[in-house]
Design a protein around this motif. Structure first.
Motif, short mmCIF file in Angstrom:
data_model
loop_
_atom_site.label_atom_id
_atom_site.label_comp_id
_atom_site.label_asym_id
_atom_site.label_seq_id
_atom_site.Cartn_x
_atom_site.Cartn_y
_atom_site.Cartn_z
N ARG A 1 0.82 -1.21 0.00
CA ARG A 1 0.00 0.00 0.00
C ARG A 1 0.86 1.27 0.00
O ARG A 1 1.85 1.37 0.72
CB ARG A 1 -0.89 0.02 1.24
N THR A 2 0.43 2.25 -0.79
CA THR A 2 1.03 3.58 -0.75
C THR A 2 0.14 4.51 0.07
O THR A 2 -1.08 4.50 -0.10
CB THR A 2 1.21 4.15 -2.17
N THR A 3 0.77 5.31 0.94
CA THR A 3 0.02 6.22 1.79
C THR A 3 0.26 7.67 1.40
O THR A 3 1.14 7.97 0.58
CB THR A 3 0.40 6.01 3.27
N LYS B 1 -11.83 4.14 1.60
CA LYS B 1 -13.07 4.93 1.63
C LYS B 1 -13.31 5.74 0.35
O LYS B 1 -14.30 6.46 0.25
CB LYS B 1 -13.04 5.89 2.82
N ASN B 2 -12.42 5.62 -0.62
CA ASN B 2 -12.62 6.37 -1.87
C ASN B 2 -13.54 5.59 -2.80
O ASN B 2 -13.09 4.87 -3.68
CB ASN B 2 -11.27 6.65 -2.55
N ARG B 3 -14.83 5.74 -2.59
CA ARG B 3 -15.80 4.91 -3.30
C ARG B 3 -16.61 5.66 -4.33
O ARG B 3 -17.62 5.15 -4.83
CB ARG B 3 -16.75 4.27 -2.27
N MET C 1 -9.93 -1.94 -0.81
CA MET C 1 -8.73 -1.29 -0.30
C MET C 1 -8.84 -1.02 1.20
O MET C 1 -8.00 -0.35 1.79
CB MET C 1 -8.49 0.02 -1.04
N GLU C 2 -9.89 -1.52 1.84
CA GLU C 2 -10.07 -1.33 3.27
C GLU C 2 -8.91 -1.94 4.06
O GLU C 2 -8.36 -2.97 3.67
CB GLU C 2 -11.37 -1.99 3.73
N LEU C 3 -8.57 -1.32 5.17
CA LEU C 3 -7.55 -1.88 6.05
C LEU C 3 -8.06 -3.11 6.79
O LEU C 3 -7.31 -4.03 7.08
CB LEU C 3 -7.10 -0.82 7.06
#
Length: 546
Positions: free
Chosen positions: A190-192, A457-459, A385-387
């Protein structure tokens, strides 16, 4: 074939081995969310390297052309900072510093011997999304199944950039399949977001966005089929451009959904200044033979840039943006009016229909595409992509239904074609309200209904996807950052639907703390030059209003 996890372990070890060991640092603990200042505190970069990496693309090129800074020095500085950025936000895939420095040395030697630069991008390090093939390197695109597949030649755009004098030096992280507005895959993870590591950097060019935001690259190349340049540019506080189909060469790059030619992916620049966007487009268009001489002007179609009329789209009729986005629109409107330009409201039409049609086109064969690609190793197809584990039906961007027949696909493509003409007519009709004798010059709108949200959360990506469906060029420009005092949660009396309500309820100014807030400027098909210049106009108005 080894179990897919063994392939990942071996690939990650090779990536680690490609990093000069003396450039490894001790990253701050995860509790430190904003890491944008960290690269300058490690002691790894000297004073000149810090200056180099904080310099805009136009000034970098001037200093490189005058030999005040060598290409080797500039490439070394950005390589160091890129490696630090990677240790902070996990933004890189392929790291090839040695070959980049060898290329830089050749450029320095050429300049010293001839007194001439190789091209308009002479000595400029450029990072590339992990799609753009480079001879001798793997391009996994986040697929375990593509580990070990080495390119036998460069993608056309890579050759164009090299001919322009650029120095490719790293490639950047993406989501598995590319078809996600966030960045996570089974190979590299994952990239943050460097402004707040609890938030996403966006996608699918999320590695590019995070790297450029940390000034580990002066200029990056992303791709955009539904917002994949603009979403990470917006979430990471950058400038970016989604050009029209075909203006920037795509041949030789890897991709998902190959053969789908209705809503096409395009390559575009991501950088810390609008000048960087202009320089990239002018260089590549001239080298590629697709014009580019007009990138510093606005044509008579837009009044030569005087007394422009911008339309602001406050929402798309589907999802109402969060308070920071609304405030950024108000800031921009006031700045443009103060600069003497006219601002009217944009009335969106059929945005939900355009978004649904676009997803139907992609989903016609995407499930089979992903299945066939991953079946080589049996790696799982990432559904969210949820944690934390959640119901994939709630969080997934993956197709939730079977593909459609060829005839049904034709009907959707026909619908999109018809709506494109309807939208053009709608735009043309604004000539009656602008007062300039012309239709609206450009639309200014959100790039997303929120600033960078928490992971998973980017839905909702329709604020960018509709312009892909219409093939309208669009630029991203920064306005402000989330302010918990100015951007408090606001009550609403009604909602368009449950999705609108859900996105409203996810807003908490503390969760979005410090996130950049950017907007999008949209023009009409093949108006890249005008879009860039009008973004310069908006950028100057915002700067003057501060």
């Amino acid at each position: 074939m080894p179990h897919w996890t063994a392939l990942v372990e071996e690939k990650r070890q090779r990536q680690l081995n490609s990093i000069p060991q003396e450039w490894l640092v001790t990253p701050p603990p995860d509790s430190i969310l904003d890491v944008t200042d960290f690269p300058e505190t490690t002691g790894l970069l000297n004073a000149e390297e810090i200056e180099i990496t904080n310099t805009s693309v136009d000034v970098l090129l001037e200093k490189l052309a005058s030999a005040e800074w060598t290409a080797v020095d500039v490439t070394t500085a950005f390589s160091k900072r890129a490696i630090v950025a990677h240790q902070l936000v996990n933004c890189l895939t392929e790291i090839f510093v040695d070959s980049a420095l060898a290329r830089a040395a050749e450029l320095d030697d050429h300049l010293k011997k001839t007194g001439k630069v190789v091209g308009p991008l002479h000595g400029l390090p450029i990072s590339l999304k992990d799609q753009l093939c480079i001879k001798g390197l793997e391009t996994t695109m986040g697929y375990v199944s593509w580990i070990g597949q080495y390119a036998d030649k460069n993608a056309v755009l890579v050759d164009v950039l090299i001919e322009c004098g650029a120095v490719p030096f790293v490639r950047t992280n993406i989501p598995q399949t590319l078809m996600f507005p966030e960045t996570f895959n089974n190979v590299f993870g994952r990239t943050t977001n460097p402004y707040n590591r609890s938030l996403t950097s966006g996608g699918s060019s999320g590695g590019e966005g995070a790297l450029v935001a940390l000034r580990g690259s002066p200029l990056g190349v992303g791709s955009d089929i539904g917002g994949s340049v603009r979403i990470p540019a917006a979430f990471c506080g950058l400038y970016g451009l989604r050009p029209s189909y075909g203006r920037v060469p795509y041949c030789g790059a890897r991709n998902s959904l190959e053969g789908q030619d209705s809503v096409l992916s395009v390559f575009g620049p991501m950088t810390n200044s609008i000048s960087g966007v202009k320089i990239f487009m002018k260089a590549t268009l001239l080298q590629f033979g697709r014009s580019g001489t007009k990138t510093s002007t606005i044509s008579l179609d837009h009044g030569s840039g005087k007394d422009l009329c911008f339309a602001i789209m406050w929402d798309d009729g589907v999802v109402v943006p969060h308070p920071p986005i609304r405030r950024s629109l108000e800031i921009t409107k006031a700045a443009l009016q103060k600069a003497g330009h006219k601002v009217v409201d944009w009335k969106p039409i059929k945005h939900k229909l355009l978004g649904d049609a676009t997803r139907d086109i992609w989903n016609a064969g995407s499930a089979e595409d992903y299945m066939i690609t991953t079946s080589v190793t049996g790696e799982p197809i990432i559904a969210t992509m949820e944690l934390d584990d959640v119901d994939p039906a709630v969080a997934s961007f993956r197709p939730q239904k079977a593909g459609i027949t060829a005839y049904q696909l034709w009907q959707v493509q026909k619908l999109r074609q018809n709506v494109r003409k309807e939208y053009l007519d709608h735009w043309e009709a604004t000539a009656s309200e602008t007062g300039t004798g012309r239709p609206v010059d450009a639309i200014i709108c959100p790039a997303a209904p929120f600033a960078a949200p928490p992971h998973g959360k980017n839905r909702y990506a329709n604020y960018t996807t509709v312009w892909n469906a219409l093939d309208y060029p669009a630029a991203i420009f920064p306005v402000t950052t989330v302010d918990s005092i100015l951007d408090g949660k606001e009550p609403r009396r009604g909602f368009y639907d449950d999705l609108d309500k859900h996105i409203h309820e996810m807003y908490d100014p503390e969760k979005f703390k410090n996130a950049p807030v950017c907007l999008q400027l949209v023009g009409r098909t093949l108006e890249e030059e005008a879009v860039i210049k009008m973004t310069e106009v908006v950028d100057a108005a915002l700067a003057a209003a501060k």
